[in-house]
Scaffold this active site. Sequence first.
Site, PDB file in Angstrom:
ATOM      1  N   GLU A   1      54.645  51.258  31.418  1.00 46.98           N
ATOM      2  CA  GLU A   1      54.952  51.271  32.852  1.00 46.98           C
ATOM      3  C   GLU A   1      53.627  51.301  33.593  1.00 46.98           C
ATOM      4  OE1 GLU A   1      57.801  50.706  33.872  1.00 46.98           O
ATOM      5  OE2 GLU A   1      59.035  51.129  32.120  1.00 46.98           O
TER       6      GLU A   1
ATOM      7  N   CYS B   1      52.853  54.278  42.292  1.00 48.62           N
ATOM      8  CA  CYS B   1      52.642  52.993  41.622  1.00 48.62           C
ATOM      9  C   CYS B   1      53.408  51.854  42.279  1.00 48.62           C
ATOM     10  CB  CYS B   1      53.008  53.090  40.135  1.00 48.62           C
ATOM     11  SG  CYS B   1      54.723  53.549  39.820  1.00 48.62           S
TER      12      CYS B   1
END
Length: 471
Positions: A217, A251
Amino acid sequence: MTEIITKTALADTFLQQKEYFASNTYPSYQERINDLVKLKAMLIDNQEAFIDAMSQDFGHRSAADSRIGDILTTVMGINYAIKKLKKWMKPDKKHIGILFQPAKGQVVYQPKGVIGIIAPWNYPIFLTLGPLTTALAAGNTAMVKMSEYTPKTNTLLAQFIADIFPRNKVAIVCGDADMAAAFSSITFDHLFFTGSTSVGKLVMKAAAENLVPVTLELGGKSPTIIDNDIDIKTAVSRLILGKTLNAGQTCVAPDYIFCPENKVAELTQAFQTAYQSMYPSIEKNDDYSCIINDGQKSRLDSLLADAKTQGATITPLSKGSDDNTCRKMPLTLITDVNDDMTVMQQEIFGPLLPIIGYKNINEAIAYINSKPRPLALYICSFNKSFQQQVLLNTHAGGVCINDAAFHVAVDDLPFGGIGASGMGQYHGDEGFKTFSHGKAVLSRGRISLGSLLFPPFGNKIHQILFKFFIR
């Protein structure tokens, strides 16, 4: 007692977890539910302590940022896993063609074993306990490596985890880059990493040495496209929280915006108005979070300095903090940007927001497609045709239409990147499957027609079968 595992104890802890899993390779539904209930109770009962610890680690972190980004999202994920676990654990029935009848086919979801989880610093609870939730729901044990940037949170979480799980089931590991490298080299049954693309490459390389499957990720520069037809104030209202939560240290925060070039000034003013309404000042505002440490603050300052040197217009939406130890940095718009600026080359991961004017939507789409595929993409438009044009002609790990960042918190939506922004998905059903092995099972009973395929070949039955199925 705090149970943070040292580097020298890594191998021993891994061996303990392997032995434990070997004695309990398929935990019952009730065992898994009990684990999830304990995890949820631990988090809820100690949420104020976690919020305080995260604030200490950041220098100051808004309690609401922590409650929304770490506590609420994690509890929602646990609740969803508890609600859906019985369904997830059921084998999936599969169709068996006439050639293989009589038989039954199914996929049985089996725990993989010992899961390694490497968590980042920006949401230290959510991005630790989120993957841990699905790993436990799938019946695994787990070792979790936390970031050295959040020592207070790490210590607290290690203490509370040790109160509810034995070390051979869940273990918290802390340390610097050397510890992370050692952790990545362990022969886990699955390695899950959340962090930067550059570190993700190192993690994948280490895992490849042992053929350990990975979920990465990562991040990247998540673009936003604003349609010419949408009201600019409305567009800003849909974007601004996703960019200001945790001071932009997210993010999936919007990294840069494509705006119709004749509306850039209007967009700047709308951001200014909305930001001032949310944060009249940031100096002594408990609602606004600090940049995590001096290194990250210096990195963001250098991005601004480089852009300004190359001719960008810098518009801070509030006065910054006079206290250098506080590291509060206002949302800062950057216009007149070009690709030579570092701010347009690196993931920002902070409260800086470049704005690019565009004449035609195809320009924006071509620009996005010329860059590494991002973790997220955001579309501000109520025009279905515009939405579909962007949606079908760009790639991103996930998309929000008229929203930003909050697809991450939707339990039944898979979350993950594509290309440079990662591989694999988790959350909900996809998370359960990520940490499970879908074992294909073909089952025959007392009757089998398989002998009809036995040699010698070329008999009448073979000829009929080939004629019927090869067409």
